[in-house]
Design an enzyme around this catalytic site. Structure first.
Site, mmCIF file in Angstrom:
data_model
loop_
_atom_site.group_PDB
_atom_site.id
_atom_site.type_symbol
_atom_site.label_atom_id
_atom_site.label_comp_id
_atom_site.label_asym_id
_atom_site.label_seq_id
_atom_site.Cartn_x
_atom_site.Cartn_y
_atom_site.Cartn_z
ATOM 1 N N GLU A 57 0.885 -1.158 0.000
ATOM 2 C CA GLU A 57 0.000 0.000 0.000
ATOM 3 C C GLU A 57 0.930 1.218 0.000
ATOM 4 O O GLU A 57 1.825 1.287 0.843
ATOM 5 C CB GLU A 57 -0.790 -0.025 1.302
ATOM 6 C CG GLU A 57 -2.199 0.426 1.175
ATOM 7 C CD GLU A 57 -2.899 0.342 2.516
ATOM 8 O OE1 GLU A 57 -3.414 1.366 2.936
ATOM 9 O OE2 GLU A 57 -2.910 -0.751 3.124
ATOM 10 N N ARG A 64 5.402 -13.348 9.227
ATOM 11 C CA ARG A 64 6.059 -12.077 8.943
ATOM 12 C C ARG A 64 7.391 -12.002 9.680
ATOM 13 O O ARG A 64 7.631 -12.722 10.636
ATOM 14 C CB ARG A 64 5.166 -10.903 9.316
ATOM 15 C CG ARG A 64 4.870 -10.769 10.797
ATOM 16 C CD ARG A 64 3.707 -9.824 11.056
ATOM 17 N NE ARG A 64 3.986 -8.446 10.694
ATOM 18 C CZ ARG A 64 3.342 -7.798 9.715
ATOM 19 N NH1 ARG A 64 2.399 -8.387 9.020
ATOM 20 N NH2 ARG A 64 3.629 -6.547 9.452
ATOM 21 N N LYS A 101 4.491 0.214 11.129
ATOM 22 C CA LYS A 101 4.456 1.488 10.431
ATOM 23 C C LYS A 101 4.127 2.618 11.409
ATOM 24 O O LYS A 101 4.708 3.689 11.349
ATOM 25 C CB LYS A 101 3.393 1.419 9.338
ATOM 26 C CG LYS A 101 3.846 1.939 8.002
ATOM 27 C CD LYS A 101 2.804 1.677 6.924
ATOM 28 C CE LYS A 101 3.238 0.603 5.937
ATOM 29 N NZ LYS A 101 2.193 0.215 4.986
HETATM 30 P P1 ATP Z 1 2.718 -2.723 8.352
HETATM 31 O O1 ATP Z 1 1.746 -3.651 8.993
HETATM 32 O O2 ATP Z 1 4.082 -2.735 8.962
HETATM 33 O O3 ATP Z 1 2.197 -1.349 8.188
HETATM 34 P P2 ATP Z 1 1.726 -3.568 5.864
HETATM 35 O O4 ATP Z 1 1.438 -5.009 5.727
HETATM 36 O O5 ATP Z 1 0.577 -2.704 6.137
HETATM 37 O O6 ATP Z 1 2.925 -3.308 6.874
HETATM 38 P P3 ATP Z 1 1.926 -3.286 3.054
HETATM 39 O O7 ATP Z 1 2.427 -2.127 2.297
HETATM 40 O O8 ATP Z 1 0.514 -3.626 2.962
HETATM 41 O O9 ATP Z 1 2.375 -2.999 4.560
HETATM 42 O O10 ATP Z 1 2.806 -4.568 2.763
HETATM 43 C C1 ATP Z 1 3.201 -4.988 1.482
HETATM 44 C C2 ATP Z 1 3.611 -6.428 1.534
HETATM 45 O O11 ATP Z 1 4.697 -6.595 2.445
HETATM 46 C C3 ATP Z 1 2.478 -7.307 2.018
HETATM 47 O O12 ATP Z 1 2.348 -8.407 1.130
HETATM 48 C C4 ATP Z 1 2.903 -7.755 3.373
HETATM 49 O O13 ATP Z 1 2.499 -9.070 3.601
HETATM 50 C C5 ATP Z 1 4.426 -7.661 3.330
HETATM 51 N N1 ATP Z 1 4.947 -7.371 4.656
HETATM 52 C C6 ATP Z 1 4.691 -6.294 5.428
HETATM 53 N N2 ATP Z 1 5.325 -6.393 6.612
HETATM 54 C C7 ATP Z 1 6.018 -7.569 6.591
HETATM 55 C C8 ATP Z 1 6.878 -8.257 7.515
HETATM 56 N N3 ATP Z 1 7.157 -7.755 8.715
HETATM 57 N N4 ATP Z 1 7.403 -9.446 7.129
HETATM 58 C C9 ATP Z 1 7.138 -9.947 5.920
HETATM 59 N N5 ATP Z 1 6.347 -9.367 5.007
HETATM 60 C C10 ATP Z 1 5.780 -8.194 5.322
HETATM 61 MG MG MG Z 2 -1.100 -3.932 4.690
#
Ligand code: ATP
Ligand code: MG
Length: 600
Positions: free
Chosen positions: A61, A296, A306
């Protein structure tokens, strides 16, 4: 141990690789086609066989900078596509009109490229935006309404919440659930036309209010939100919910394996339900994408949420998103971490089905391994103290030869100037030497009162010297160390190894040295699990995570390019800061120490 060249590395197999191999072997994908761009069934039906054996995607995102957790996901998705003759799509999951900005989009693309991956394959740029699929998503919504699989619910937000049930109690059917499809369709079109207020009604999938899985209790799939989208502008005032949008995005792009983190496991039944309904209706082609979850990345000594990262930046605990202490990819790059190090790390930690913590030391070790391979050696004195060689002629100078990489003799040696006054590390002198201290100390007496000679050390790549004393200022602080040298002891000359000494210190000729700013970075937090147990994570920041020094460096370092990386002998791996370095005046950041200084 694996070499950092991951393309050639033997991959440890895992459940995701097994699933892909099973799917490929079963012939499940034999009929897959690719219409050249994402789309509903009509785009792909009858098109050429898909040149990509599998399709994965990285779907951030665009609402923040990428962190180390994203690096794991990027290496995984792009790495699998590479290894199985597939393609990984770069997709912005931008279905939420708020919070998304172009600045993040640019930085995300930069970060993925920096990690060594690309989205161009078979003559196509596989760079997509979920917001380009709003038409298809809406079409699918009308289909669901018409086929009795969705309805418009006019309950208030409170009523929706109250009838949803709990983990132990099932939910209750809405009074709107069995309204005629034509009525729901009319309402949906009014919603789309902007005739209703935010929150006044939602479109819901009609599944099962008694399901033990809350995600199947008639989940909302469209909501009214009169907001301007950063790409589609004001075209839409209804937006799809994430759980609805994501499976459709995958299907339109002909994704085979949709890899996501474990918290989406409970969403998988809805993912499958939705795609099945749309395939039944002929909107999507089979085989349908398959969701696979992995744990994760949780990394000790940093935070990857984030929300917490934003707080660190906004409250000024760090100097920005690209502060080298930040666990963001822009921060890592400035700090001198390498893409190869991240790829090695991702390979080594692998993927699993259960949450666990990875020690920060493992990431550092991967960086160290790669930097050890590629970083030329240079000399830096970080905490300078003068060493004066009293019997070396005033004004004389000569060259000593230092290897550029001790494990790679083919990289040759470089001259380093030597003269009467040198810089050494302050810690390489002790007026009263501790036990087993083999560096410089003046003549004196042992604790038992026996006379003790001045120590002898080798000035690395240069001469053996014997310490004769030191100068002090009025406050008693040592201002210079004095010694004499042995003219026949120069490294590399015949007979020089006749001198047996236990200490070996590095040095820089004072009149040739260049003085530079050197920043020593360390872990952002001083505890492994910042903020655990309801503690305030901000109180656990490591005050020692950044130290700024004025160091004396060998003259060859004066004219390096931003982002050039070196090992400073005995100190660690350093990079010329890509923002603050100026021509002729580099600033160096420590990426990682030579050894793990945190290991207990
Ligand atoms: P956060 O929860 O830290 O804000 P997010 O999942 O909202 O991260 P996105 O931009 O939606 O952030 O993530 C993009 C991709 O990165 C998704 O497919 C997500 O599964 C992966 N991702 C995010 N954080 C992790 C992590 N800590 N380990 C592995 N993959 C991750
Ligand atoms: Mg997300």
């Amino acid at each position: 141990m694996n070499k950092p060249s991951d393309a050639a590395a033997a991959h440890v197999t895992n459940f995701i690789r097994n699933a892909i191999e099973t799917d490929l072997a079963s012939g499940k994908y034999a009929s897959r086609t690719w219409g050249g761009s994402p789309g509903l069934a009509a785009t792909h039906a009858g098109a050429q066989a898909d040149p990509a054996k599998i399709r994965t995607r990285f779907p951030p995102e665009p609402n923040g900078y990428l962190h180390f957790g994203h690096a794991k996901s990027i290496c995984l998705n792009f790495g699998l596509a590479r290894d199985y003759g597939g393609v990984c799509h770069m997709r912005f999951d931008d279905t939420n009109p708020e919070k998304e900005e172009q600045e993040y989009v640019d930085s995300i693309l930069d970060a993925v490229r920096w990690l060594g991956f690309g989205w161009s394959a078979n003559g196509t740029e596989h760079l997509y935006h979920a917001s380009d699929y709003f038409d298809a998503m809406y079409l699918a919504a009308e289909y669901l309404v018409n086929s009795g699989h969705a309805y418009v619910d006019e309950q208030s937000a409170e009523e929706l919440r109250a009838t949803r049930g709990t983990l132990t109690e099932h939910g209750q059917n809405s009074a709107w659930r069995d309204r005629p499809a034509a009525e729901s369709l009319a309402r949906l079109r009014e919603m789309r036309a902007g005739r209703h207020a935010d929150g006044s009604m939602v479109l819901r999938a009609k599944i099962d209010m008694r399901s033990p899985n809350i995600n199947l209790r008639d989940p909302a799939i469209y909501r009214i939100k009169k907001a301007t989208h950063h790409r589609s502008g004001d075209t839409w005032c209804i937006y799809p919910m994430y759980a609805y949008a994501h499976p459709i995005e995958d299907a339109l792009e002909q994704i085979t394996h949709s890899i996501c983190t474990l918290e989406f496991e409970d969403q998988r039944p809805f993912y499958d339900w939705l795609l099945e309904r749309l395939a039944e209706g002929g909107l999507l082609l089979r085989p349908l994408p398959r969701q696979i979850e992995f744990a994760r990345l949780n990394l000790s000594y940093v935070v990857l949420s984030k929300r917490k990262l934003i707080q660190l930046v906004n409250e000024g605990h760090v100097e920005g998103w690209d502060d080298p202490r930040m666990p963001t990819l822009v921060g890592a790059r400035r700090r001198g971490y390498t893409p190869e190090g991240f790829r090695l790390f991702a390979e080594r930690i692998g993927v699993s089905k259960s949450d666990s913590w990875i020690d920060y030391g493992q990431l550092e070790e991967c960086m160290r391994e790669h930097l050890n391979e590629v970083a030329p050696r240079r000399i830096a004195v970080l905490d300078p103290l003068k060493l004066i060689i009293d019997n070396y002629p005033e004004g004389a100078e000569e060259e000593c030869l230092a290897p550029n990489h001790p494990q790679k003799p083919e990289l040759g040696k470089r001259p380093v100037p030597f003269s009467r006054e040198l810089w050494i590390e302050r810690e390489d002198f002790m007026e009263t030497p501790a036990k087993a201290y083999f560096r410089l100390s003046p003549p004196g007496a042992t604790p038992a009162g026996e006379p003790r000679a001045g120590s002898r050390v080798r000035l690395r790549y240069g001469y053996v010297v014997e310490c004769t004393g030191c100068d002090k200022d009025a406050a008693g602080r040592v201002t210079a160390v004095r010694c004499t040298y042995f003219a026949d002891s120069k490294s590399g000359t015949p007979g020089s190894d006749g001198y047996k000494v236990k200490g070996n210190v590095h040095w820089i000729s004072a009149k040739h040295a260049c003085q530079c700013e050197v920043r020593l970075y360390d872990r952002l937090f001083r505890v492994p699990h910042p903020g655990a147990g309801d503690r305030d994570f901000l109180l656990e920041l490591n005050p020692e995570a950044k130290k700024v020094l004025g160091a004396q460096l060998e003259p060859a370092l004066k004219n390096v390019q931003p982002e050039e990386r070196f090992q400073f002998e005995r100190h660690g791996y350093f990079v010329a800061d890509r923002i603050d370095s100026k021509p002729g005046a580099p600033v160096f950041n420590r990426a990682v120490t030579l050894k793990d200084i945190w290991q207990k």
